[in-house]
Design an enzyme around this catalytic site. Structure first.
Site, mmCIF file in Angstrom:
data_model
loop_
_atom_site.group_PDB
_atom_site.id
_atom_site.type_symbol
_atom_site.label_atom_id
_atom_site.label_comp_id
_atom_site.label_asym_id
_atom_site.label_seq_id
_atom_site.Cartn_x
_atom_site.Cartn_y
_atom_site.Cartn_z
ATOM 1 N N ASN A 8 -8.467 -4.890 1.635
ATOM 2 C CA ASN A 8 -7.772 -4.869 0.346
ATOM 3 C C ASN A 8 -6.336 -5.296 0.627
ATOM 4 O O ASN A 8 -5.538 -4.505 1.122
ATOM 5 C CB ASN A 8 -7.821 -3.440 -0.236
ATOM 6 C CG ASN A 8 -6.985 -3.292 -1.499
ATOM 7 O OD1 ASN A 8 -6.507 -4.288 -2.053
ATOM 8 N ND2 ASN A 8 -6.806 -2.071 -1.948
ATOM 9 N N TRP A 9 -6.058 -6.550 0.318
ATOM 10 C CA TRP A 9 -4.720 -7.080 0.646
ATOM 11 C C TRP A 9 -3.638 -6.501 -0.273
ATOM 12 O O TRP A 9 -2.460 -6.643 0.003
ATOM 13 C CB TRP A 9 -4.714 -8.607 0.530
ATOM 14 C CG TRP A 9 -5.478 -9.326 1.595
ATOM 15 C CD1 TRP A 9 -6.203 -8.776 2.631
ATOM 16 C CD2 TRP A 9 -5.582 -10.754 1.762
ATOM 17 N NE1 TRP A 9 -6.756 -9.771 3.407
ATOM 18 C CE2 TRP A 9 -6.393 -10.986 2.893
ATOM 19 C CE3 TRP A 9 -5.087 -11.852 1.051
ATOM 20 C CZ2 TRP A 9 -6.689 -12.287 3.344
ATOM 21 C CZ3 TRP A 9 -5.388 -13.143 1.493
ATOM 22 C CH2 TRP A 9 -6.183 -13.344 2.630
ATOM 23 N N LYS A 10 -4.045 -5.884 -1.379
ATOM 24 C CA LYS A 10 -3.079 -5.396 -2.378
ATOM 25 C C LYS A 10 -2.138 -6.540 -2.778
ATOM 26 O O LYS A 10 -2.567 -7.690 -2.787
ATOM 27 C CB LYS A 10 -2.337 -4.161 -1.849
ATOM 28 C CG LYS A 10 -3.318 -3.094 -1.315
ATOM 29 C CD LYS A 10 -2.704 -1.761 -1.093
ATOM 30 C CE LYS A 10 -3.773 -0.792 -0.584
ATOM 31 N NZ LYS A 10 -3.301 0.569 -0.475
ATOM 32 N N HIS A 93 -9.177 1.552 -8.195
ATOM 33 C CA HIS A 93 -8.361 1.947 -7.043
ATOM 34 C C HIS A 93 -7.341 2.986 -7.511
ATOM 35 O O HIS A 93 -6.850 2.916 -8.639
ATOM 36 C CB HIS A 93 -7.662 0.717 -6.449
ATOM 37 C CG HIS A 93 -7.005 1.025 -5.144
ATOM 38 N ND1 HIS A 93 -5.775 1.637 -5.073
ATOM 39 C CD2 HIS A 93 -7.415 0.840 -3.856
ATOM 40 C CE1 HIS A 93 -5.459 1.808 -3.786
ATOM 41 N NE2 HIS A 93 -6.439 1.337 -3.041
ATOM 42 N N GLU A 95 -4.328 3.284 -7.011
ATOM 43 C CA GLU A 95 -3.053 2.702 -7.483
ATOM 44 C C GLU A 95 -3.181 2.201 -8.924
ATOM 45 O O GLU A 95 -2.218 2.235 -9.686
ATOM 46 C CB GLU A 95 -2.605 1.584 -6.519
ATOM 47 C CG GLU A 95 -2.138 2.182 -5.187
ATOM 48 C CD GLU A 95 -2.354 1.311 -3.968
ATOM 49 O OE1 GLU A 95 -2.575 0.090 -4.108
ATOM 50 O OE2 GLU A 95 -2.316 1.862 -2.841
ATOM 51 N N GLU A 164 -11.789 7.268 -1.291
ATOM 52 C CA GLU A 164 -10.435 7.070 -0.773
ATOM 53 C C GLU A 164 -9.558 8.258 -1.169
ATOM 54 O O GLU A 164 -9.010 8.292 -2.285
ATOM 55 C CB GLU A 164 -9.820 5.801 -1.357
ATOM 56 C CG GLU A 164 -10.551 4.527 -0.991
ATOM 57 C CD GLU A 164 -9.619 3.322 -0.980
ATOM 58 O OE1 GLU A 164 -9.532 2.669 0.059
ATOM 59 O OE2 GLU A 164 -8.966 3.063 -2.006
ATOM 60 N N GLY A 170 -2.318 4.570 2.854
ATOM 61 C CA GLY A 170 -1.012 4.046 3.246
ATOM 62 C C GLY A 170 -0.097 5.064 3.898
ATOM 63 O O GLY A 170 1.089 4.806 4.100
ATOM 64 N N SER A 208 -6.040 4.722 5.418
ATOM 65 C CA SER A 208 -5.508 4.657 6.787
ATOM 66 C C SER A 208 -6.589 4.476 7.849
ATOM 67 O O SER A 208 -6.461 4.970 8.964
ATOM 68 C CB SER A 208 -4.641 5.872 7.104
ATOM 69 O OG SER A 208 -3.521 5.918 6.225
ATOM 70 N N GLY A 229 -6.699 -1.196 3.848
ATOM 71 C CA GLY A 229 -5.472 -1.731 3.265
ATOM 72 C C GLY A 229 -4.578 -2.331 4.338
ATOM 73 O O GLY A 229 -4.739 -3.471 4.752
ATOM 74 N N GLY A 230 -3.627 -1.544 4.814
ATOM 75 C CA GLY A 230 -2.621 -2.024 5.770
ATOM 76 C C GLY A 230 -3.203 -2.790 6.946
ATOM 77 O O GLY A 230 -2.708 -3.877 7.298
HETATM 78 P P1 PGA Z 1 -4.722 1.851 3.626
HETATM 79 O O1 PGA Z 1 -5.221 1.484 2.148
HETATM 80 O O2 PGA Z 1 -5.781 1.410 4.581
HETATM 81 O O3 PGA Z 1 -3.422 1.098 3.795
HETATM 82 O O4 PGA Z 1 -4.523 3.342 3.666
HETATM 83 C C1 PGA Z 1 -6.562 1.632 1.776
HETATM 84 C C2 PGA Z 1 -6.727 1.285 0.320
HETATM 85 O O5 PGA Z 1 -5.832 1.613 -0.464
HETATM 86 O O6 PGA Z 1 -7.738 0.670 -0.081
#
Ligand code: PGA
Length: 246
Positions: A8-10, A93, A95, A164, A170, A208, A229-230
């Protein structure tokens, strides 16, 4: 079941950074034992579609509209995503739920739009830290999944689900493999009660996940992949997670 590792590049990337990242992934595909996808910002779908064409790297989006078409400024429809070869779309998600006030009903409708267009929704559920500390984890994730089951009926077996925990996204804090497995087991049981084909639903863990904790998480019986994500922004880190998924 074949695992799925989805990046997930966000809201990250640029034409040049995307090209370098995708090329580094494509250079490694020969050893992949799992399905792999990258969920990219909508403006880069055309670019990444042409880069991944003919490869095993799947293309994903991060959101879609609840509406089919029309006067909805700024929105992107399921049909438009399909036009660009999108196979997966993240929905709900945390967010989006947090910053865009997406309700359980909205998330359920987005999953329905994706399924109707032949796109696999990656439906995200997860509790906040306050909810976990109040002992509400299972109640929260079950409520979030129930809305999607209610709206999508027997099609529920066609989704990918992602657990999640919001406090792990994050933050560098991961749910322990046992904590994650416990919630995944609850979600699996709920899916089984809704569909006789529930065992084919992949339940990803996200929050994470990285090169050092992926193997232990992915070894759990009900963890069928990861939403990353990251670590998905660095080819080496993402590829180590992919290598841990077999
Ligand atoms: P993260 O994000 O791996 O940076 O914690 C995961 C996500 O939000 O899908």
């Amino acid at each position: 079941m074949k695992k799925l590792i989805a990046g997930n590049w966000k809201m990250n990337g640029s034409l040049s950074a995307n090209a370098a990242l995708v090329q580094a992934l494509l250079d490694d595909t020969s050893d992949w034992a799992c399905d792999v996808a990258v969920c990219v910002p909508p403006v880069y779908l055309a670019q990444v579609q042409s880069l991944v064409q003919g490869s095993v790297l799947g293309l994903g989006a991060q959101d879609l509209s609840t509406q089919e078409a029309g006067a909805f400024t700024g929105e992107v429809s399921a049909a438009m995503l399909k036009d660009f070869g999108v196979r997966y779309c993240i929905v709900g998600h945390s967010e989006r739920r947090q910053y865009h006030q997406e309700s359980d009903a909205t998330v359920a409708l987005k999953a329905q739009r994706a399924l109707a267009a032949g796109i696999t929704p990656i439906v995200c559920v997860g509790e906040t830290l306050a909810q976990r500390e109040a002992g509400l984890t299972e109640e929260v994730v079950k409520r979030q999944l129930a809305a999607v089951v209610h709206t999508n009926g027997h099609c529920i077996s066609e989704i990918v689900l992602a657990y999640e925990p919001v406090w792990a996204i994050g933050t560098g804090k991961t749910a322990s493999p046992q904590e994650a497995q416990q919630v995944h087991h609850v979600l699996r049981s709920q899916l089984q009660a809704a569909s006789q084909h529930a065992d084919r639903v992949r339940i990803l863990y996200g929050g994470s996940m990285n090169a050092s904790n992926a193997a232990a998480l992915l070894a759990q019986p009900d963890i069928d992949g990861g939403l990353i994500g990251g670590a998905a922004l660095q080819a080496a880190a993402f590829l180590s997670i992919v290598a841990a998924a077999h």
